[in-house]
Design an enzyme around this catalytic site. Sequence first.
Site, PDB file in Angstrom:
ATOM      1  CB  SER A 262      -1.016  -0.101   1.137  1.00 16.93           C
ATOM      2  OG  SER A 262      -1.906  -0.767   1.006  1.00 16.93           O
TER       3      SER A 262
ATOM      4  CD  GLU B  32     -12.130   4.951  22.992  1.00 21.14           C
ATOM      5  OE1 GLU B  32     -13.185   4.505  22.776  1.00 21.14           O
ATOM      6  OE2 GLU B  32     -10.734   5.186  21.624  1.00 21.14           O
TER       7      GLU B  32
ATOM      8  CG  PHE C 228     -12.256   9.500  15.572  1.00 21.57           C
ATOM      9  CD1 PHE C 228     -13.290   9.487  16.944  1.00 21.57           C
ATOM     10  CD2 PHE C 228     -12.429   9.445  15.002  1.00 21.57           C
ATOM     11  CE1 PHE C 228     -13.303  11.143  16.714  1.00 21.57           C
ATOM     12  CE2 PHE C 228     -12.069  10.924  14.052  1.00 21.57           C
ATOM     13  CZ  PHE C 228     -13.069  11.341  14.781  1.00 21.57           C
ATOM     14  CD  GLU C 229     -10.986   2.372  18.444  1.00 24.82           C
ATOM     15  OE1 GLU C 229     -10.214   1.753  19.837  1.00 24.82           O
ATOM     16  OE2 GLU C 229     -12.264   3.000  18.692  1.00 24.82           O
TER      17      GLU C 229
ATOM     18  CG  ASP D   5      -4.272   0.518  -1.974  1.00 25.78           C
ATOM     19  OD1 ASP D   5      -5.397  -1.139  -2.265  1.00 25.78           O
ATOM     20  OD2 ASP D   5      -3.715   0.604  -0.679  1.00 25.78           O
ATOM     21  CG  HIS D   6      -3.098  -3.098  -2.641  1.00 26.74           C
ATOM     22  ND1 HIS D   6      -4.096  -4.443  -2.048  1.00 26.74           N
ATOM     23  CD2 HIS D   6      -2.667  -2.666  -1.212  1.00 26.74           C
ATOM     24  CE1 HIS D   6      -4.126  -3.957  -0.924  1.00 26.74           C
ATOM     25  NE2 HIS D   6      -3.670  -3.071  -0.487  1.00 26.74           N
TER      26      HIS D   6
END
Length: 549
Positions: free
Chosen positions: A162, A286, A331-332, A417-418
């Site tokens: 990627s 978190e 967000f993570e 991308d692939h």
Amino acid sequence: MSRFRIRLFAGASVLAFCAAAVAAQENAPATPTEQPGGTEGATPEGVPHTATTVEETAGQAAPVDAAEDGPAQQDARSADAWIASGQAALQERLERQPVTGRARNVILFVADGNSIGTNYATRIYQGQQAGGYGDENVLAKERMPYLALSKTYNTNAQTPDSAGTAVALNSGVKTKAGVIGVDETLRRGECGDVETARIDLFGEEVAGMGKSVGIVTTARLTHATPAAVYAHAADRGMEDDAALPEGCEVPDIAAQLLEKMKEGEVDLALGGGRRHFLPVDVEGEESDPGKRTDGRNLIEEAKEAGAQYAWNGETFADLTLDHSTPVLGIFESSHMLYEHDRADEPSLVEMTEAAIDYLSNNEDGYYLMVEGGRVDHANHDGNAFRAITDGVIFDEAVAKAMEMTADEDTLIIVTADHGHGLEFNGYCGRGSPITGLCHSVDDAGEEHSADLELGLDGKPYTAIGYMNGLGAVVTEQADGSYFGTRPVLTQEQAQDPDYLQQATLPLSSETHSPVDVAIYASGPWAHLFDGTVEQSYVYHVMKHAVEAE
């Protein structure tokens, strides 16, 4: 978790692309031949892209007399209906005119790992969820008027990664696997080569033109595809300072994103990857620990520089989208959750809508890259269900962007991308559940029969399988050898969201595919996408569109 195995036989990539091509070419709406002001091919100001809203398009079959589609499934046996549909599609093409004005905005959608086969499975699944057989369904991107194939290899890899592919999309230069924002002269991992191998990126160029730049991804903001919008690194893994080799003077990828935001070259960034912005002795919201060893808290630095920060659904909803300050949403700790598992974080559709709202405040326009990053991850896991359901939300994000923008001034490109080694088994009857077992064709009707297709071993098999990966039928035995047979599989087991499709070659992670991927496009200069092109060509169309006289 169901982990039953099935033997996969390669099959339908080319056939699936043909289906995608037919859908795209038969479903593109007409553009008026003469426009106000005498500009040939331009859509009247304020008229949105030629697609209906997410709610109107998602999983719905078109009526019989629609030029976009074949006959609705209940009329599939009517020869007259097929003839009328084909004639309407032909007439639309005869009347179509390209849009050749300058693009104010460019939106590049990248569904990471969205092979033509994955795209086909997504179309079928969305259509079946809406109550159809699936084949008649048309995804939002398949309503775009222009289509091409993209060759995805890296300069040193037949099967690409990627990083190299994202660099090609964003720079017009093909490069090695695993590197970011540099050409192929760089030796991967050698920081000292970065400055001499550095190449210009589309985001940097349009920022210099006064345009805003936004990044939306369900992966980490420092992951390969989003990083290629703004970063230059000797290795895609250099996401924080702890990953830099000793003596490396090139800032890590997270630090580069912060600097680009401070300098005004990146205005909005929404995604995952909080751990790469926090020091090891600091926990995120978190209770997720950071990975940085330099003591820097890049999130606090961003806020001190005036950026708004969001970390969950509530803080995302509270963002001010007037473009008065930069926006950073993380967000993570790592990647964002799959759409099927999402909780207390915005969806890809919501992030895309917020990004367009925000970026549209710049009268000079914008460049927005939107990545559906987790299609790739689910394919790597051999879990077709999550690859497909993330593919559905990705397509809904495309539909939202088409709804919010106009052909006249916004070039939208949708690609991957692939690819991946997701393939199809057997001769399944229409309506066979795409995530389930393959039913036999009913010679007397349209919908599949009640019978299941069986292998030579007398056992049923799924419609989807993988060439390799964790779902391999053969598994390691106590003596280190590999052996296995296919278990008997029920429809319920096959359609479990956690089920891993059966595969041939045992590997710890299913691999990418070197097969070409599709490019869909609409808006200014989208007609330049046709035939089979190098992946790096995408950049050149984007560049031409924003500079056209």
